[in-house]
Design a protein around this motif. Sequence first.
Motif, PDB file in Angstrom:
ATOM      1  N   ARG A 198       0.830  -1.206   0.000  1.00 34.08           N
ATOM      2  CA  ARG A 198       0.000   0.000   0.000  1.00 34.08           C
ATOM      3  C   ARG A 198       0.863   1.255   0.000  1.00 34.08           C
ATOM      4  O   ARG A 198       0.560   2.233  -0.662  1.00 34.08           O
ATOM      5  N   GLN A 242      -1.136   2.056  -3.243  1.00 38.07           N
ATOM      6  CA  GLN A 242      -1.896   3.296  -3.061  1.00 38.07           C
ATOM      7  C   GLN A 242      -1.048   4.560  -2.978  1.00 38.07           C
ATOM      8  O   GLN A 242      -1.584   5.652  -2.898  1.00 38.07           O
ATOM      9  N   HIS A 285     -15.073   0.357  -2.344  1.00 37.90           N
ATOM     10  CA  HIS A 285     -13.822  -0.309  -2.741  1.00 37.90           C
ATOM     11  C   HIS A 285     -13.411   0.103  -4.151  1.00 37.90           C
ATOM     12  O   HIS A 285     -12.242   0.354  -4.421  1.00 37.90           O
ATOM     13  N   LYS A 286     -14.398   0.166  -5.012  1.00 36.85           N
ATOM     14  CA  LYS A 286     -14.149   0.460  -6.427  1.00 36.85           C
ATOM     15  C   LYS A 286     -13.435   1.810  -6.573  1.00 36.85           C
ATOM     16  O   LYS A 286     -12.588   1.982  -7.459  1.00 36.85           O
ATOM     17  N   ASP A 337     -12.096  -7.611  -6.859  1.00 35.91           N
ATOM     18  CA  ASP A 337     -13.194  -7.012  -7.623  1.00 35.91           C
ATOM     19  C   ASP A 337     -14.088  -8.083  -8.239  1.00 35.91           C
ATOM     20  O   ASP A 337     -13.712  -8.738  -9.214  1.00 35.91           O
ATOM     21  N   ARG A 364      -6.012  -4.106  -8.502  1.00 36.96           N
ATOM     22  CA  ARG A 364      -5.413  -2.763  -8.652  1.00 36.96           C
ATOM     23  C   ARG A 364      -5.803  -1.800  -7.528  1.00 36.96           C
ATOM     24  O   ARG A 364      -5.947  -0.599  -7.761  1.00 36.96           O
ATOM     25  N   THR A 365      -5.939  -2.352  -6.330  1.00 38.33           N
ATOM     26  CA  THR A 365      -6.090  -1.475  -5.165  1.00 38.33           C
ATOM     27  C   THR A 365      -4.934  -1.658  -4.187  1.00 38.33           C
ATOM     28  O   THR A 365      -4.896  -1.027  -3.140  1.00 38.33           O
ATOM     29  N   TRP A 377      -8.873  -6.602  -0.993  1.00 34.03           N
ATOM     30  CA  TRP A 377     -10.139  -6.643  -1.736  1.00 34.03           C
ATOM     31  C   TRP A 377      -9.950  -7.425  -3.012  1.00 34.03           C
ATOM     32  O   TRP A 377      -8.824  -7.625  -3.475  1.00 34.03           O
ATOM     33  N   ALA A 410     -11.190   2.950  -4.855  1.00 33.69           N
ATOM     34  CA  ALA A 410      -9.749   2.866  -4.557  1.00 33.69           C
ATOM     35  C   ALA A 410      -8.956   2.237  -5.707  1.00 33.69           C
ATOM     36  O   ALA A 410      -7.731   2.146  -5.659  1.00 33.69           O
ATOM     37  N   GLN A 411      -9.669   1.805  -6.750  1.00 31.90           N
ATOM     38  CA  GLN A 411      -9.000   1.134  -7.870  1.00 31.90           C
ATOM     39  C   GLN A 411      -8.198   2.140  -8.691  1.00 31.90           C
ATOM     40  O   GLN A 411      -8.685   3.230  -8.962  1.00 31.90           O
ATOM     41  N   ARG A 412      -6.975   1.754  -9.054  1.00 26.78           N
ATOM     42  CA  ARG A 412      -6.104   2.704  -9.751  1.00 26.78           C
ATOM     43  C   ARG A 412      -5.725   2.200 -11.136  1.00 26.78           C
ATOM     44  O   ARG A 412      -5.526   1.010 -11.321  1.00 26.78           O
TER      45      ARG A 412
END
Length: 650
Positions: A301, A325, A630-631, A608, A321-322, A606, A633-635
């Motif tokens: 992270r 961060q 959660h979504k 997806d 892809r979370t 998480w 935080a997706q990068r």
Amino acid sequence: MTGTVRLTVSQAVVRFLAVQWSERDGRRQKLFAGCFGIFGHGNVAGLGQALLQDELADDHPDRLPYVLARNEQAMVHTAVAYARQKDRLQTWVCTASVGPGSTNMLTGAALATINRLPVLLLPSGTFATRVAGPVLQELEAPYAADVTVNDAFRPLSRFFDRVNRPEQLPSALLGAMRVLTDPVETGAVTIVLPQDVQAEAFDWPVELFAPRVWRVGRPLPEAADIAEAAALISAARRPFVVAGGGVHYSGAEKALRAFCEATGIPVGESQAGKGALPHGHPQAMGAVGSTGTTAANALAREADLVIGIGTRYSDFTTASRTAFQDPGVRFVNVNVARFDAGKLAGLSVVADAREALTALTQALDGHQVDPAYRERQAGLWREWDAKVEAAYNPPPEVTGALADGVLTQGTVLGRVNELSDPADVVVCAAGSMPGDLHKLWRVRDRKAYHVEYGYSCMGYEIPGGLGVRLADPDRDVFVMVGDGSYLMMPTELVTAVQERIKIIVVLVQNHGFHSIGSLSEELGSQRFGTSYRFRDAATGRLAGDRLPVDLAASARSFGATVIEVRDRQELEQAIKDAKAAPADGGPVVIHVETDPLVHAPDSASWWDVPVSQVSELGTTRRAYERYTTHKAAQRPHVAPTPRDPEGPLR
Ligand SMILES: Cc1ncc(C[n+]2csc(CCOP(=O)(O)OP(=O)(O)O)c2C)c(N)n1
Ligand SMILES: [Mg+2]
């Protein structure tokens, strides 16, 4: 060696395959250990005759031993597991009859290609001459007369050919060997052999059957790539390695260890990469991603530079892809395949993992991470390891709440881990155990962890275990299989009995899908259709009593030795007894019941899996709210990685 020899196409195939060798680091081994098969009218008189002739001949050392399997999908799993255990330097051939025999191999083909593991598939085709068509099991496509069911292998194969004439065979075989032994290209390789062509005779050049050595390369990194990667690593404050299966296939474990010890950079492992660093190494943070440890996931992270080594960054590895961060996080990807090296917009170092790691360690020239960063690793690991200990030895408030004769899955994994030898291999593929093994299993040897999580195919477990044991007969193999996966493909137990192959199968009965049941609950679908129960007469739903399926009796009926356990002590004794069982005594099955509602420690991560955006169910609506959080935080990870070796990271 000149002149010709008259053989059928099948006899030529067998003679050719028996003299192919692979070589790496100066060591040579037969590329094919043998041929698995199931005969039907498509191959019994063609390849079957050739394999029989080979088995009966006593005048040649280069045999291609034949093993009869029970299911064509399963025999491909066995071959693939063998190849993985042999670091992709050796594999098996698989022959199947026309139609369903061949299409049964499709799932195995997909699994091989997705996991990048070599296997040679020889599906049989219907008559090339077509004079008496449509024959039994032939697909008739009104729109294209040359389409057969075997065309379904094309998207699943890294190389595909159909030998409609004997003259085509040499180039098909040479092409197949090239792809099988190429670390970038490898996967399922398919040569379709029509049933009439298999039996056709031809005058072959004798040179075709001369032994051949296929060198498995170690592509070297470009100096400029290493310089840039080293500059990025030196400039990073919180670098983090993601180790994938490529570390194992390259045999790069020692080079990775040297790199980590020199720099202090911590390592998280994907499923295929698990065991890249042994449990207990100060930089080993264990699993990363959706089924990761809280230690690896905390470091991921915060990382400002992620160094992927031999990973293809699947959704489980990146937590969809979370996982990464830091706003400025960048990637350096060491991979033998340019395709994977370019992922997440990283700086690509296209090379063999061992060679690249060695070059990077040298280029970093004594560079080390901040001592505080090392301390953080140690602290995070201690925290996580205490959770593993508690999962292995659950407290009385957990065990006291279990039904009679039922254990937690953590207890089962803990007992098997601690009572197996460090070199013993654990095999798994689907259900809740892969995730739990990823988090909890303490790997003590580079080849001791074998979880197929590229295709996560229910039913891989038992045939996979067979392949591992065939590849490595000095290690005990513990196959961890759920009741769902067992019911899908238990039949290779019969092959293990036939060949007197010892595998220890831990059959975990929890009356349905612990994994998908939990997932369903989390996603608002209330465990719908995930437990094995009678249809209830009153409600019409699958919510009646548990089914009276006796899996222990099923395994016993196949000829396996079966031990049923009802508590922790009995489990421990069963593991010891199974280990003490004779090496040529066939499979031993330990049947244990577990509670599907006791979970492994949380990963703080998480995965997806989309939730219905509108619903009549409150559970689904609440799950959708959680999903959108959660979504967010997706990068995308599309930022370019700086290319100036002197410049700052950002
Ligand atoms: C061939 C195949 N079909 C379906 C799935 C989807 N799936 C993943 S896990 C699972 C249930 C596995 O049940 P079991 O083996 O009993 O393990 P448990 O979840 O109970 O641990 C299913 C249906 C799959 N991975 N493979
Ligand atoms: Mg189950």
